[in-house]
Design an enzyme around this catalytic site. Sequence first.
Site, mmCIF file in Angstrom:
data_model
loop_
_atom_site.group_PDB
_atom_site.id
_atom_site.type_symbol
_atom_site.label_atom_id
_atom_site.label_comp_id
_atom_site.label_asym_id
_atom_site.label_seq_id
_atom_site.Cartn_x
_atom_site.Cartn_y
_atom_site.Cartn_z
ATOM 1 N N TRP A 101 11.697 -2.186 -6.860
ATOM 2 C CA TRP A 101 10.820 -2.893 -5.666
ATOM 3 C C TRP A 101 10.891 -4.473 -5.258
ATOM 4 O O TRP A 101 11.153 -4.241 -4.130
ATOM 5 C CB TRP A 101 8.949 -2.645 -6.192
ATOM 6 C CG TRP A 101 8.647 -1.710 -7.244
ATOM 7 C CD1 TRP A 101 7.956 -1.591 -8.419
ATOM 8 C CD2 TRP A 101 8.498 -0.373 -6.185
ATOM 9 N NE1 TRP A 101 7.187 -0.352 -8.280
ATOM 10 C CE2 TRP A 101 7.955 0.134 -7.346
ATOM 11 C CE3 TRP A 101 8.835 -0.128 -5.054
ATOM 12 C CZ2 TRP A 101 7.633 1.532 -6.836
ATOM 13 C CZ3 TRP A 101 8.064 1.915 -4.803
ATOM 14 C CH2 TRP A 101 8.002 1.716 -4.822
ATOM 15 N N ASP A 168 4.476 -9.768 -4.548
ATOM 16 C CA ASP A 168 3.909 -8.476 -4.530
ATOM 17 C C ASP A 168 3.487 -8.569 -5.694
ATOM 18 O O ASP A 168 4.179 -8.937 -6.895
ATOM 19 C CB ASP A 168 5.164 -7.769 -3.954
ATOM 20 C CG ASP A 168 4.650 -6.341 -4.126
ATOM 21 O OD1 ASP A 168 4.044 -5.927 -4.619
ATOM 22 O OD2 ASP A 168 6.141 -5.411 -4.675
ATOM 23 N N LYS A 192 -2.292 0.971 -7.527
ATOM 24 C CA LYS A 192 -1.939 0.137 -8.723
ATOM 25 C C LYS A 192 -3.136 -0.200 -10.254
ATOM 26 O O LYS A 192 -3.742 0.497 -10.923
ATOM 27 C CB LYS A 192 -1.363 -0.501 -9.345
ATOM 28 C CG LYS A 192 0.446 0.171 -8.520
ATOM 29 C CD LYS A 192 0.976 0.815 -8.814
ATOM 30 C CE LYS A 192 2.076 1.707 -8.442
ATOM 31 N NZ LYS A 192 3.290 0.769 -7.240
HETATM 32 C C1 LIG Z 1 4.568 0.579 -6.434
HETATM 33 C C2 LIG Z 1 5.089 -0.457 -5.906
HETATM 34 C C3 LIG Z 1 5.016 -1.045 -4.351
HETATM 35 C C4 LIG Z 1 5.929 0.018 -3.544
HETATM 36 O O1 LIG Z 1 4.017 0.532 -3.079
HETATM 37 P P1 LIG Z 1 3.306 1.718 -2.007
HETATM 38 O O2 LIG Z 1 2.587 1.455 -2.089
HETATM 39 O O3 LIG Z 1 3.881 2.849 -3.379
HETATM 40 O O4 LIG Z 1 4.302 1.382 -0.792
HETATM 41 C C5 LIG Z 1 5.561 -1.886 -4.648
HETATM 42 N N1 LIG Z 1 5.823 -2.844 -5.622
HETATM 43 C C6 LIG Z 1 5.353 -2.790 -6.896
HETATM 44 C C7 LIG Z 1 5.940 -3.608 -7.560
HETATM 45 C C8 LIG Z 1 4.697 -1.769 -7.088
HETATM 46 O O5 LIG Z 1 4.063 -1.095 -8.513
#
Ligand SMILES: *Cc1c(COP(=O)(O)O)cnc(C)c1O
Length: 351
Positions: A101, A168, A192
Amino acid sequence: MKKHNFSAGPSILPQEVFQKASEAILDFNGIGLSLLEISHRSKDFVAVMDEARAIVKRLMNLGDDYEVLYLQGGASLQFLMVPYNLLSVDGKAAYTNTGTWASGAIKEAKMIGNVDVVASSKESNYNYIPKDFTVGSEYDYFHCTSNNTIFGTQMKSFPKVDTLLVCDMSSDIFSRELDFSQFDLIYAGAQKNMGPAGATLVVVKKSILGKTGRQIPTYLDYAVHIDKESMSNTPPVFAVYASYLTLKHLEENGGIAAAEVKNNAKAKLLYDEIDSNPNFQGVAAVEDRSFMNVTFTLTDESKQEAFDKAWKAAGISGLNGHRSVGGYRASIYNAMPIESVQVLVDVMKSI
Ligand SMILES: *Cc1c(COP(=O)(O)O)cnc(C)c1O
């Protein structure tokens, strides 16, 4: 039978949230209409959006200098929106590359401007968190990923940087107490640890915006969404509502502090088994182990068939590791009860 869901995302949510969200689809607040068929500008939905934004600030203990937005496009669109809004035309941004990511975030930022990768653990398939670096004021911002969902590593502390701190937090948001005011911008895909897919949370300090000298396309401009209170266009009403229910459930059950105690106990239970059972080994460096996504492998591949059969028979779902790591990944987000982790540990003991 309801399964023990170890899926990495979309993932487990509190059972009560599933129940209340389904009721709202049939009849929202007893108004004789479904949540899905009312205007996002109706007073019933505006109240949901207002409360969904307010509860984030309460949980994170943030003041009025921060704004909370619910957007679409997932964390992936934030990979682009962050540099669009924070990277000045002649400036540069600093990133750490701690996984798939983080690499995705770097790739998008490079489309907008200058990016330096100041630290990376790519050479060892991202099994640790690099810590030995500094970030000076020559950078417009520093971007990091708090929890690497695929590799199972997690930042236990955040570096003091001489610029804006952007994170993030998709896969560990609301899982542990942090001083959230150390961040200038936090984003997370909801699916998540805070809700269903379709909503993306952005928490941003207002004063950092409007300084890049760029023209920003309307949807990508945080200032537009702040001005319109996350109603610049039709928001993902169901995802916002279910995220709100999840956060309300968290708040009513002791908030982040109580969730952290439970998360620590679940992680300890599982890592203790990995470390004491000769059939298993952990993937991530011990000091950087994620308390949300626990990655591990079998020491003896010939036991794979027996282990796979045993966990499936125990009603466990979603335990396969990501294809780039292999092995197993147990995602033990806030809503995962310790009883389900115990079921997995018992299966591990049995083979
Ligand atoms: C799942 C995830 C993403 C991607 O997220 P989307 O909502 O599918 O774009 C980005 N960063 C992390 C840390 C993730 O776990």
